[in-house]
Scaffold this motif. Structure first.
Motif, mmCIF file in Angstrom:
data_model
loop_
_atom_site.group_PDB
_atom_site.id
_atom_site.type_symbol
_atom_site.label_atom_id
_atom_site.label_comp_id
_atom_site.label_asym_id
_atom_site.label_seq_id
_atom_site.Cartn_x
_atom_site.Cartn_y
_atom_site.Cartn_z
ATOM 1 N N ARG A 194 0.828 -1.206 0.000
ATOM 2 C CA ARG A 194 0.000 0.000 0.000
ATOM 3 C C ARG A 194 0.863 1.258 0.000
ATOM 4 N N HIS A 195 1.940 1.222 0.770
ATOM 5 C CA HIS A 195 2.831 2.371 0.813
ATOM 6 C C HIS A 195 3.512 2.592 -0.536
ATOM 7 N N GLY A 253 0.060 2.389 -3.506
ATOM 8 C CA GLY A 253 -1.223 3.015 -3.257
ATOM 9 C C GLY A 253 -2.312 1.979 -3.006
#
Length: 478
Positions: A12-13, A16
């Motif tokens: 996710r980091h 996204g």
């Protein structure tokens, strides 16, 4: 499929929320199966491989094909004949890199080569007149690499078992080095679930340290103007863009662009400040597993066009050399003039090769590579080189399985016999065979679907199977 919490947070980091969810969904689906054909043995248009449900072409590799479904590879003789290699499609991107940047005969090192997918691809993609050293540090994996190289059958390859620092101290200098580094394997989670079990942020940090150690030794034996191709099958930036940025800061490294088609859906670098040109294969966007690849030039770009000046051993054409005997673990006794003539008749362009005892076998190597082999055997553990022609059994030279699978095999040098599918599998299980009554006695080359399968010694009432015991199929259906 359940993924580690730290892994999903990392995705996710990096990518996204939306992109990471799509990636996690793709990693939970079945893997896509693909193969790469050996064009010197088969042709998809005229000789469809037995049992292979060929689908669409892999667009970045002229020999790659997706399969409509996964067959039982172990029961397909053509796999064992070296007619194709089961290779993940993204890994075949190496073909596009080599064909773009390597236009002249080159001396290449595949530093972490087992099990042999990228090494066999490199022997096909490199310009004619090139030599590849395929290396693997781990003994068991190195023997698998040797087997796969011999099945593929390209004559201009050596296989070694060494650590990266052995090369940096060997004084051998390479035009191209492939560093397909050991990694955390995030991009292969759906193919290798065990990689999920061993994953942790601490393991990623261990991988980064190991990769930088390998890269530093690789850089030390890359000649000025040479290419370093770095790849991993992982997704995080630490092992990918982070290492490329480190190389740029630590050494005189220039990252190079690779021509790609927008239709391939290859993703760019997610950390362009660290690595402007990087190529990411993401399973939700491209047909394949996760892969990262970047290409770097060392120092002077003009030196890239001066192979003969930079590395004279590579391009020097040696005059006819005398027969040579190099030190081995258990070198065979020298062969007679008649044996020498016979052995050279077993391969195409035999006059271009020198023959030498190598441990308990006789090998053929193109004459211009003899200085390379001499240097390599002084500093490295060389498992194999060139074409293994024969093993001496008493006063008899027994043709070797590697000769049967070599693309240099002179088929007309042997009596031959075509076998059917059942007989081919019996041969690959190392079982005895009964050949037709009119088959000549002595050494006979078996053919399946027109492609060499291996040798037997026909005694009349039965044929002794000469297939290597350690290669034999032990079970079927996988």
């Amino acid at each position: 499929m359940c993924f580690p919490t730290d892994f999903t947070a990392m995705l996710r980091h990096t990518f996204g929320a939306t992109e990471s969810e799509a990636l996690l969904t793709a990693l939970s689906k079945p893997a896509i199966t693909s193969v790469r054909l050996n064009r010197l043995k088969v042709n998809a248009a005229t000789t469809p491989p037995h049992g292979l449900p060929l689908g669409g072409e892999v667009p970045w590799c002229r020999d790659g094909y997706y399969l409509k479904q996964r067959p039982s590879f172990i029961d397909d003789p053509l796999l064992h004949q070296g007619g194709y290699y089961v290779q993940e499609a993204a890994s075949m991107f190496l073909s596009a890199v080599i064909r773009q940047y390597v236009s002249k005969p080159s001396f290449m090192l595949d530093l972490c080569a087992a099990p042999g997918g990228k090494a066999t691809l490199a022997t096909t993609a490199l310009p004619e007149g090139s030599l590849l050293i395929a290396n693997e540090p781990v003994h068991r994996r190195a023997n698998i690499l040797l087997e796969n190289i011999q099945k593929w059958g390209h004559p201009d390859c050596m296989v070694t078992q060494n650590m990266p620092d052995d090369f940096s101290s060997s004084r051998l200098m390479f035009d191209v080095i492939l560093c397909d580094a050991p990694c955390s394997g995030e991009g292969m989670f759906r193919k290798e679930p065990v990689a999920i079990e061993q994953w942790s942020t601490a393991y990623v940090d261990e991988c980064v340290a190991r990769q930088r150690d390998i890269l530093s030794h690789a850089w030390a034996c890359l000649r000025e103007g040479g290419l370093l191709i770095y790849s991993t099958c992982t997704l995080n930036t630490l092992e990918n863009e982070g290492n490329i940025g480190w190389l740029q800061r630590q050494y005189d490294a220039t990252v190079l662009p690779v021509r790609v088609d927008d239709a391939w859906n290859i993703s760019p670098s997610v950390a362009p400040d660290a690595c402007r040109y990087a190529y990411r294969f993401l399973p939700h966007r491209t047909q394949g597993e996760g892969l990262f690849m970047a290409v770097l030039r060392k120092g002077d770009t003009m030196a890239a066009d001066s192979n003969a000046d930079i590395y004279p051993l590579l391009c020097t054409q040696h005059a006819a050399a005398p027969r040579q005997k190099l030190k081995g673990k258990t070198a065979t006794k020298a062969f007679t003039d008649s044996e020498y003539t016979m052995l050279r008749s077993w391969i195409w362009q035999g006059d271009d090769f020198d023959l030498l005892p190598f441990d308990d076998t006789v090998v053929a190597l193109r004459r211009q590579w003899m200085p390379m082999l001499q240097r390599a055997r002084q500093h490295l553990h060389v498992l194999g080189a060139g074409i293994v022609l024969a093993t001496r059994k008493g006063s008899t030279l027994v043709p070797h399985q590697a000769l049967a699978l070599s693309t240099q095999l002179q088929k007309q040098a042997f009596a031959s016999c075509t076998v059917d599918y059942t007989q081919a599998l019996r041969y690959l299980h190392a079982e005895s065979l009964q050949l037709p009554g009119d088959t000549p006695r002595g050494f006979v080359l078996l053919l399946y679907n027109g492609v060499p399968l291996g040798f037997v010694k026909n005694l009349g009432n039965r044929a002794n199977n000469l297939y290597p015991q350690h290669w034999r199929i032990r079970k079927s259906g996988s």
